[in-house]
Write a protein that holds these residues in place. Structure first.
Motif, PDB file in Angstrom:
ATOM      1  N   ALA A 185       0.832  -1.213   0.000  1.00 45.91           N
ATOM      2  CA  ALA A 185       0.000   0.000   0.000  1.00 45.91           C
ATOM      3  C   ALA A 185       0.864   1.260   0.000  1.00 45.91           C
ATOM      4  O   ALA A 185       0.547   2.237  -0.695  1.00 45.91           O
ATOM      5  CB  ALA A 185      -0.926  -0.011   1.213  1.00 45.91           C
ATOM      6  N   ILE A 187      -6.162   1.970  -4.310  1.00 47.23           N
ATOM      7  CA  ILE A 187      -5.138   2.033  -3.259  1.00 47.23           C
ATOM      8  C   ILE A 187      -4.523   3.426  -3.201  1.00 47.23           C
ATOM      9  O   ILE A 187      -4.342   4.010  -2.127  1.00 47.23           O
ATOM     10  CB  ILE A 187      -4.047   0.966  -3.499  1.00 47.23           C
ATOM     11  N   TYR A 189      -4.806   5.999  -0.083  1.00 45.39           N
ATOM     12  CA  TYR A 189      -3.568   6.319   0.625  1.00 45.39           C
ATOM     13  C   TYR A 189      -3.315   7.826   0.629  1.00 45.39           C
ATOM     14  O   TYR A 189      -2.970   8.407   1.662  1.00 45.39           O
ATOM     15  CB  TYR A 189      -2.386   5.586   0.000  1.00 45.39           C
ATOM     16  N   ALA A 248      -6.480   1.584   2.461  1.00 40.21           N
ATOM     17  CA  ALA A 248      -5.604   1.297   1.314  1.00 40.21           C
ATOM     18  C   ALA A 248      -4.997  -0.090   1.454  1.00 40.21           C
ATOM     19  O   ALA A 248      -4.913  -0.850   0.478  1.00 40.21           O
ATOM     20  CB  ALA A 248      -4.512   2.354   1.216  1.00 40.21           C
ATOM     21  N   GLU A 249      -4.568  -0.442   2.663  1.00 43.73           N
ATOM     22  CA  GLU A 249      -4.001  -1.769   2.895  1.00 43.73           C
ATOM     23  C   GLU A 249      -5.042  -2.856   2.640  1.00 43.73           C
ATOM     24  O   GLU A 249      -4.734  -3.900   2.047  1.00 43.73           O
ATOM     25  CB  GLU A 249      -3.477  -1.859   4.328  1.00 43.73           C
ATOM     26  N   VAL A 297      -5.520  -3.915  -1.034  1.00 40.95           N
ATOM     27  CA  VAL A 297      -4.487  -4.688  -1.733  1.00 40.95           C
ATOM     28  C   VAL A 297      -5.027  -6.087  -2.017  1.00 40.95           C
ATOM     29  O   VAL A 297      -5.497  -6.767  -1.101  1.00 40.95           O
ATOM     30  CB  VAL A 297      -3.199  -4.778  -0.893  1.00 40.95           C
TER      31      VAL A 297
END
Length: 337
Positions: A239, A269, A273, A281-282, A285
């Motif tokens: 991310a 993402i 972010y 965002a993580e 993934v």
């Protein structure tokens, strides 16, 4: 295939050196010291040289903006001297965020600068008198300087030079002139699709005297029946790079995720972010992305991942052991190589 480890540039470098010395005894072949905008890597590399005996010690990476080609060559010669010929020098253009934000240098001509740094480093290590005019002029025209050669006598006239590159033009240049290649967020099953053409084009122009291009890549390493869950530890790094290392339209890692086939996810993402929503965002993934850049799971599965990296052309497997017994993990994987 050799086995290496990326050394985090945060934390206590003395403790990290203790850990690396133990892993050297377990069979580790090399360590790569990152820099970014943390501790400088040559200082840590020199300390590692004093704490180890056999291990290759690599810069991963020195950017080609904050140091002149002459200083890169001096650093290569100095590290090779204190390590007894064990230095590996990773070079790269880094990115605008570090080069312009931290070093205050204009991010221009990244490929040309890298190529010139390689050429001049090699010439300096051979103790040539340098009279070069290009992106860097040695000596500067109209000044009081004169062509010089390095005062010291390098341990090796050829210290291996690796390049961190991702884009087609940069990878093509790497395959043509570098000793080795340091790709990141590397998915072995997708490597040929993304980089096969530029690697082949660069190799066609490569000087045979350089030998085959070495490739360093890998990821998180964990072995156990429930170790597959540890792949999620790759999410923050993916991310950060895909989402936060650059602006929209100027993020090499985001471009790589798109090339891998994650276009919609890469866009999301980055949006999350840059909006400060790092956790979201993580979570965005793809699970597959985490799995394919990692070596986490039961022993039989991890061994298959090792072979996938080998089959894709990786010559040095670069792993981050996760768990209470990193030396045991290194010993196990080393026995498969």
């Amino acid at each position: 295939m050799e086995l290496s480890l990326p050394l985090d540039y945060a934390g206590d470098p003395r403790q990290a050196a203790d850990d690396v010395a133990a892993l050297e005894a377990a069979g580790l072949d090399a360590v790569w010291v990152a820099e970014a905008y943390g501790f400088d890597s040559p200082t840590i590399m020199g300390y590692l040289a004093a704490r180890t005996e056999r291990l290759k010690i690599g810069a991963g990476i020195l950017n080609v903006y904050s140091r002149t080609p002459a200083l890169i060559a001096q650093t290569a010669a100095g590290l090779d001297a204190v390590s007894g010929g064990r230095a590996l020098i990773g070079l790269g253009a880094s990115g605008p965020q570090v080069v312009e934000g931290w070093h205050g240098r204009a991010y221009d001509k990244p490929i040309g600068r890298t190529r010139e740094a390689i050429e001049l480093t090699r010439r300096i290590l051979r103790r040539e008198t340098i009279d070069h005019h290009g992106i860097t002029d040695m000596p500067r025209p109209g000044g009081l300087g004169k062509p010089l050669k390095i005062l010291a006598r390098p341990v090796r006239a050829e210290v291996p030079l690796y390049v961190a590159s991702l884009g087609p033009a940069n990878v093509r240049m790497t395959a043509e002139v570098a000793d080795g290649w340091l790709p990141t967020l590397y998915i072995p099953e997708k490597a040929r699709e993304v980089w096969g053409t530029p690697l082949a084009e660069g190799a066609a122009r490569r000087d045979p005297a350089l030998g085959p291009l070495q490739t360093v890549a890998g990821g998180l390493l964990a072995i156990g029946e429930d170790a597959s869950a540890l792949r999620d530890l790759a999410r923050p790094r993916i991310a950060l790079y895909v989402g936060g290392m650059g602006a929209p339209g100027k993020n090499f890692y985001n471009d790589l995720a798109v090339a891998y086939g994650y276009e919609k996810e890469a866009r999301l993402i980055q949006e999350l972010y840059l909006a400060g929503k790092k956790r979201e965002a993580e979570a965005a993934v793809p699970d597959e992305f985490c799995e394919l850049i990692s070596l986490c799971g039961p022993a039989s599965y991890v061994r298959e991942r090792v072979e996938a990296f080998r089959d894709s052309g990786v010559t040095m497997l670069n792993v981050t052991p996760v768990g209470p017994e990193p030396a045991k993990l290194i010993e196990t994987v080393k026995s498969w190589l």
